[in-house]
Design an enzyme around this catalytic site. Structure first.
Site, mmCIF file in Angstrom:
data_model
loop_
_atom_site.group_PDB
_atom_site.id
_atom_site.type_symbol
_atom_site.label_atom_id
_atom_site.label_comp_id
_atom_site.label_asym_id
_atom_site.label_seq_id
_atom_site.Cartn_x
_atom_site.Cartn_y
_atom_site.Cartn_z
ATOM 1 N N HIS A 278 -36.549 -7.858 -75.987
ATOM 2 C CA HIS A 278 -37.155 -8.983 -75.941
ATOM 3 C C HIS A 278 -38.550 -8.699 -75.676
ATOM 4 O O HIS A 278 -39.513 -9.320 -76.298
ATOM 5 C CB HIS A 278 -36.409 -9.963 -74.881
ATOM 6 C CG HIS A 278 -37.293 -11.242 -74.714
ATOM 7 N ND1 HIS A 278 -36.430 -12.311 -75.350
ATOM 8 C CD2 HIS A 278 -38.278 -11.517 -74.068
ATOM 9 C CE1 HIS A 278 -37.336 -13.506 -75.203
ATOM 10 N NE2 HIS A 278 -38.170 -13.301 -74.485
ATOM 11 N N GLU A 279 -39.127 -8.285 -74.576
ATOM 12 C CA GLU A 279 -40.554 -8.357 -74.207
ATOM 13 C C GLU A 279 -41.130 -7.419 -75.305
ATOM 14 O O GLU A 279 -42.304 -7.811 -75.477
ATOM 15 C CB GLU A 279 -40.570 -7.453 -72.694
ATOM 16 C CG GLU A 279 -40.125 -8.528 -71.606
ATOM 17 C CD GLU A 279 -40.560 -9.913 -71.452
ATOM 18 O OE1 GLU A 279 -41.706 -10.100 -72.278
ATOM 19 O OE2 GLU A 279 -39.612 -10.738 -71.361
ATOM 20 N N HIS A 282 -42.206 -9.583 -77.983
ATOM 21 C CA HIS A 282 -43.519 -10.111 -77.538
ATOM 22 C C HIS A 282 -44.588 -9.442 -77.694
ATOM 23 O O HIS A 282 -45.654 -9.581 -78.337
ATOM 24 C CB HIS A 282 -43.467 -10.840 -76.143
ATOM 25 C CG HIS A 282 -42.742 -11.991 -75.865
ATOM 26 N ND1 HIS A 282 -42.953 -13.260 -76.450
ATOM 27 C CD2 HIS A 282 -41.723 -12.126 -75.107
ATOM 28 C CE1 HIS A 282 -41.916 -14.132 -76.045
ATOM 29 N NE2 HIS A 282 -41.183 -13.348 -75.287
ATOM 30 N N GLU A 308 -42.037 -16.794 -78.771
ATOM 31 C CA GLU A 308 -40.725 -16.373 -78.446
ATOM 32 C C GLU A 308 -39.967 -16.143 -79.707
ATOM 33 O O GLU A 308 -38.983 -15.425 -79.817
ATOM 34 C CB GLU A 308 -40.077 -17.644 -77.890
ATOM 35 C CG GLU A 308 -38.863 -17.677 -77.338
ATOM 36 C CD GLU A 308 -38.874 -16.470 -75.945
ATOM 37 O OE1 GLU A 308 -39.947 -16.148 -75.710
ATOM 38 O OE2 GLU A 308 -37.697 -16.325 -75.382
HETATM 39 CO CO CO Z 1 -39.971 -14.679 -73.707
#
Ligand code: CO
Length: 515
Positions: A278-279, A282, A308
């Site tokens: 997830h990160e 980003h 996101e």
């Molecule tokens: Co996030």
């Protein structure tokens, strides 16, 4: 989807005051980057006793940054640049001016003393929140939440709004979006998700419990595996780092120094891996922003929802798919023969995607996740509109968890205190997570259509085409387009919930053999 209007390439004269304006923006950005380092350090390394003075330090520097920023129009320079920008709407420089103007309009309405007060309060509140969470005691945090809500209401009044004061807060994270629009999109999900959840719960084809994934995973080996996956995804470790914090996050000082954090559980390697993927999503966005536009809106991510979408597309659409794991699963088995050595691939895949209503948002599966967001959106909107008091937040939380997800909350640590956002003054932020899921599904569909062999490439460990596609179509534009224009440009349509809903129907219909 090429039926779009290209930005005008007519020659134009850049106003003489523009270079000095850019220099001012760069100066502000240096200060903001330095603030970012202090924030990052606060979350990753700072000892507890450093909290109070650090809060004052951050408050002081935030005040300076704010004063610097609102001086941008001191001699009327920004206003005159804006008049130029209106005449050249497609110029790159016009996008810079337009976005700075938008931020300036918001900032100049906030008195310096207010900005300092909010910054100091939220720095302290985050420390209190961490302690309260440790002790599962909402009452310890409640007085701080009360003060934060009061200040955020004040902020909404300073900024101004049409319908709901909540709109003024939402606008800081997702420009031009109103809570009425959010409610509209959320309604589709509110109808669809509980129905799908019910079907899934009723299916006789249940995957094995995720306990099957548990074992003993030395942290150094977990870290190594996380870094391997991050590297394959295209995270440039010469322009970034990965550290540990209690709530994983990504922060950038500039496109060539992007920090992610993760957290580990000795018993569960998938726990850190999910948040790392997830990160990294980003971080790829931040690393993909054009460094030559540092300090200007062209060097900044478009919105939080867009941000996101970049983490979600990797975490869910890609990172929970078969093609991704066709490549990584053999490596995972080799790194952690127990418990994965003898677990068949399909078993692993089904358990990875097991749907189960649970307490913690960040660990929720794709189906239940957005119900966690809808709950938070409703609570924070009611707090700001004054229809819910802070003292009733815990009860509201627990009731909604029961009615939306059928889950009983045993204590505040895994209930109302689980997220850092409110303690940081981030009210109006939660809806962007669901928007991210919707954007992600729509982008991923467009990427697959543009590159029919995309998922075959994944099975071979080649994730470069995906990263490059995202970079070319989304990252590199910074804030040049509005979110709405960018989505239309990339996918040929405005944002819709039907692609996300379609994705869930197809994937979970197959997994749970639903009719
Ligand atoms: Co996030």
């Amino acid at each position: 989807m090429e039926n779009r209007v290209k930005p005008a390439i007519l020659p134009y004269m850049i106003p003489p005051s523009y270079p000095a304006f850019i220099a001012q923006l760069e100066a502000s950005a240096h200060l903001i980057s330095a603030l970012g380092v202090l924030h990052w350090d606060q979350e990753v390394y700072m000892p507890q006793k450093g909290a109070l003075r650090r809060a004052k330090m951050l408050g002081y520097l935030t005040g300076i940054a704010h004063r610097q920023f609102i001086q941008l129009d001191r001699g009327g320079q920004l206003s005159s640049l804006r008049r130029w920008a209106e005449k050249h709407p497609n110029a790159k420089e016009a996008a810079v001016i337009r976005e700075v103007w938008r931020a300036y309009q918001r900032e100049k309405k906030l008195p310096g003393a207010f900005v300092r007060e909010l910054s100091e309060l939220t720095s302290q509140a985050q420390m209190v929140w961490a302690r309260a969470k440790g002790e599962a005691d909402f009452k310890m945090f409640a007085p701080y939440l009360k003060r934060i809500v009061d200040l955020k209401k004040k902020e909404a009044e300073y900024v101004g709004y049409q319908e709901s004061p909540y709109d003024a807060l939402l606008d800081a994270y997702e420009p031009e979006l109103t809570s009425a629009q959010v409610s509209g999109v959320f309604t589709d999900l509110r109808v669809f998700l509980p129905k799908l959840l019910k079907q899934i719960r009723g299916s006789s084809h249940q995957p094995s419990s995720s306990k099957k994934f548990h074992g003993s995973f030395p942290l150094d080996r977990q870290r190594k595996f996380n870094l391997f996956v991050a590297g394959k995804m295209g995270f440039d470790l010469e322009a970034g780092r990965m550290d540990i914090s209690s709530h994983p996050f990504t922060t950038q000082f500039h496109a060539e120094d992007v920090r992610i954090t993760t957290r580990y559980r000795e018993t569960d390697v998938m726990y850190s891996l999910g948040s790392t993927i997830h990160e990294v999503g980003h971080a790829l966005y931040e690393q993909g922003l054009p460094p030559e536009h540092f300090g200007t809106p062209l060097g900044e991510a478009l919105s939080l929802g867009m941000h996101e979408s970049q983490s979600r597309v990797w975490e869910n659409n890609i990172g929970k798919g078969r093609p991704f794991w066709k490549f990584f699963y053999p490596k995972l088995r080799k790194a952690f023969p127990r418990p994965f050595g003898h677990m068949p691939f399909e078993d692993f895949y089904r358990t990875l995607n097991r749907v189960e209503p649970s307490l913690i948002r960040t660990e929720a599966d794709e189906v239940t996740y957005n119900l966690h967001i809808i709950l938070r959106f409703e609570i924070e909107k009611a707090l700001i509109e004054g229809t819910l008091g802070v003292k009733d937040v815990r009860d509201a939380w627990n009731e909604k968890m029961k009615s939306y997800l059928g889950v009983t909350v045993p204590n505040d640590r895994v209930g109302v205190l689980q997220d850092v956002h409110w303690s940081g003054g981030m009210i109006g932020y939660f809806p962007t997570y669901t928007l991210g899921n919707l954007y992600a599904a729509q982008f991923y569909r467009a990427a697959k259509r543009a590159m029919p062999s995309l998922e075959t490439q994944f099975t071979k460990g080649n994730f470069v085409p995906m990263r490059e596609w995202l970079r070319k179509h989304i990252h590199t534009h910074g804030k040049y387009y509005s979110a709405d224009r960018l989505v239309r440009r990339v996918t040929g349509e405005p944002l819709q919930s039907k692609y996300f809903i379609g994705h869930l129907k197809k994937k979970y219909g197959e997994l749970y053999r639903l009719k």
